[in-house]
Write an enzyme that holds these catalytic residues in place. Sequence first.
Site, PDB file in Angstrom:
ATOM      1  N   ASP A 146       0.649  -1.196   0.040  1.00 19.18           N
ATOM      2  CA  ASP A 146       0.203   0.056  -0.081  1.00 19.18           C
ATOM      3  C   ASP A 146       0.991   1.255  -0.077  1.00 19.18           C
ATOM      4  OD1 ASP A 146      -2.792   1.098   0.434  1.00 19.18           O
ATOM      5  OD2 ASP A 146      -1.874   1.985   2.312  1.00 19.18           O
ATOM      6  N   GLU A 166      15.381 -15.028   1.515  1.00 20.80           N
ATOM      7  CA  GLU A 166      15.662 -16.114   2.387  1.00 20.80           C
ATOM      8  C   GLU A 166      14.471 -16.818   2.915  1.00 20.80           C
ATOM      9  OE1 GLU A 166      16.885 -13.519   5.945  1.00 20.80           O
ATOM     10  OE2 GLU A 166      18.415 -12.636   4.708  1.00 20.80           O
TER      11      GLU A 166
HETATM   12  C1  NOJ Z   1      -4.539   2.945  -0.960  1.00 22.12           C
HETATM   13  C2  NOJ Z   1      -5.724   1.871  -0.454  1.00 22.12           C
HETATM   14  O1  NOJ Z   1      -6.034   1.358  -1.675  1.00 22.12           O
HETATM   15  C3  NOJ Z   1      -6.663   2.840  -0.198  1.00 22.12           C
HETATM   16  O2  NOJ Z   1      -7.704   2.402  -0.063  1.00 22.12           O
HETATM   17  C4  NOJ Z   1      -6.349   3.632   1.211  1.00 22.12           C
HETATM   18  O3  NOJ Z   1      -7.205   4.503   1.706  1.00 22.12           O
HETATM   19  C5  NOJ Z   1      -4.967   4.283   1.005  1.00 22.12           C
HETATM   20  N1  NOJ Z   1      -4.110   3.399   0.376  1.00 22.12           N
HETATM   21  C6  NOJ Z   1      -4.471   4.620   2.382  1.00 22.12           C
HETATM   22  O4  NOJ Z   1      -4.042   3.403   2.946  1.00 22.12           O
END
Ligand code: NOJ
Length: 587
Positions: free
Chosen positions: A221, A284
């Site tokens: 993310d 690893e």
């Molecule tokens: C990207 C995620 O896909 C989204 O849903 C989220 O709100 C933001 N990152 C923050 O984590």
Amino acid sequence: MTSTSSCSQGLAPRTDTDAWWRDAVIYQIYPRSFADANGDGIGDIQGIREHVDHLAALGVDAVWISPFYPSPQVDAGYDVSDYFSLAPEYGTLAELDALIADLHEVGIRVVIDLVPNHSSDQHEWFRAALEAGPGSPERDRYIFRHSADGAPNNWGSLFGGPAWQPVEPLTGRSQDQDWYYLHLFAAEQPDFNWSNEDVHEHFRTFLRFWVERGIDGFRVDVAHGLVKAEGLPDDDLGPDRWNVVAAEGEDAASARDKLPDVGPAFNQPGVHDIYREWRSVLDEVGTDILLVAEAWVPTEADAALYVRADEMSQAFNFPFLTAGWDADRLRRVIDVSLSEYGAVGAPATWVLSNHDVVRHASRLAYPADMDTDPGIGPKDPQPDAELGLARARAATLFMLGLPGSAYLYQGEELGLPEHTTMEDEARQDPLWERTNHLIPGRDGCRVPLPWTRDGASYGYNATGRTWLPQPEGWGEYSPQAQEGCEDSTLTLYRRAIALRRELRLGRGAVEWLDSEPGVLHLCNGTTGIVLNTTEQPVVIEGAGQPLITSWHRSGADAVDAAGVVVPPNGACWLDASAGGTDGGDPR
Ligand code: NOJ
Ligand code: CA
């Protein structure tokens, strides 16, 4: 950490040339909305277990499960309070183990979400940080700054409003006066400080923990946001990116074009050091463990940097998703992607929908240059459902004909549209509140799935409780309603995925053939792949018989004496090995 990353030129050749993910079709499960086994209105792990047969019949190679960790759910689970457990409303770790085993049993790999840019403010580290006070080692795990004259810089949260939260109102302690912490997203999502060794250690442990539990990969993310520019300089957007843009008096679409994640908070060279560290940890503990970057960076060349041989495996192809119903833009993205990813030995990926964007069965009904990023509300122009579905089916079939790996979002195999008339009171996305109701947000693509034609929640659960409301008529999209139907979107997806595997299209290459404006025609091996974005039928002459078509068919109407007739908003695959058209029946 803001160190300049070392350059990766002259790397040893890749050892992952046969990795499973290179041509995989990966299906995103959004667990809150997939299926709810215990009827509390929230999807759960048991619910997924009950539908593994659906995933197996679809034929996907892997699932990516969005966050299921303990979380206050301020941002639908992207605010993690414990990285080593499961939210009680989703089930137990034992149930998760059983799901992993069920999926592996039918040959489906399991990818999970890794949320390293920020935690929840309820994470024990952040609570300890607030408690410990200024200058403490606990606070060094996050980005706290002292500033006597307002916020430490002008950054805005991506969810609206400033990116800095004053600390004193939270602790009530005078020593916290003029202290702030950084949150690129909601205030309840404090950003980690990636200069802090504890943070590095935490995520190394995370990777090992989940690989040992049987996980085959991680979707990372905000992969482009972990490292901020030295000194946290001001950016060009200012403290409230959504509202300030509107105040400038520009029209919304061109104003929002400025919103890609650029500036000193994103895409800093130091992020690549982190992925090199993770790659060596993963090498690893496992083989061919997938790391896929969610990086909304400006160009394909920027994205390709994340998938150099000693970093991640793949990056989501957001330029493909945002290209819209525009043949020239699609062709450009395909060419640039194949060349940029190819230059670093990584596969391209393709994606049309996910939990952050308007579902493509609705999005593609809008003009190609319309920015649907803010979501669609009841007061917005409403999409033409029939047109959207025809284009979505065509876009997906075209996408699945491309070499590389493809990502699907739950429900798109049913042709699900966006819920574009959701009542305001039901909205849960923090974007809605944080932008003072300017931006509808992402709830419309997160609605609980229909599984049956009828029933209070169309088979999502037995009680009819749903955390987001389903629109009327949702049951018509259910697998039950589509099962066994020749022309259904579900049948199209199943056949296309199976045929893609049989023809090894994911391992192929693109060779463009001449076509009319608005039409794309390429050869992938011996398969012709055609997309007609125009409002006119086009005849593809001498190109071989259709293997599969996106449009509803009756008889052998795809072929006439001149060639294959591709209707407006249609796509098909053609068997170019045979040459010519003989009126054969498409599958
Ligand atoms: C990207 C995620 O896909 C989204 O849903 C989220 O709100 C933001 N990152 C923050 O984590
Ligand atoms: Ca439940």
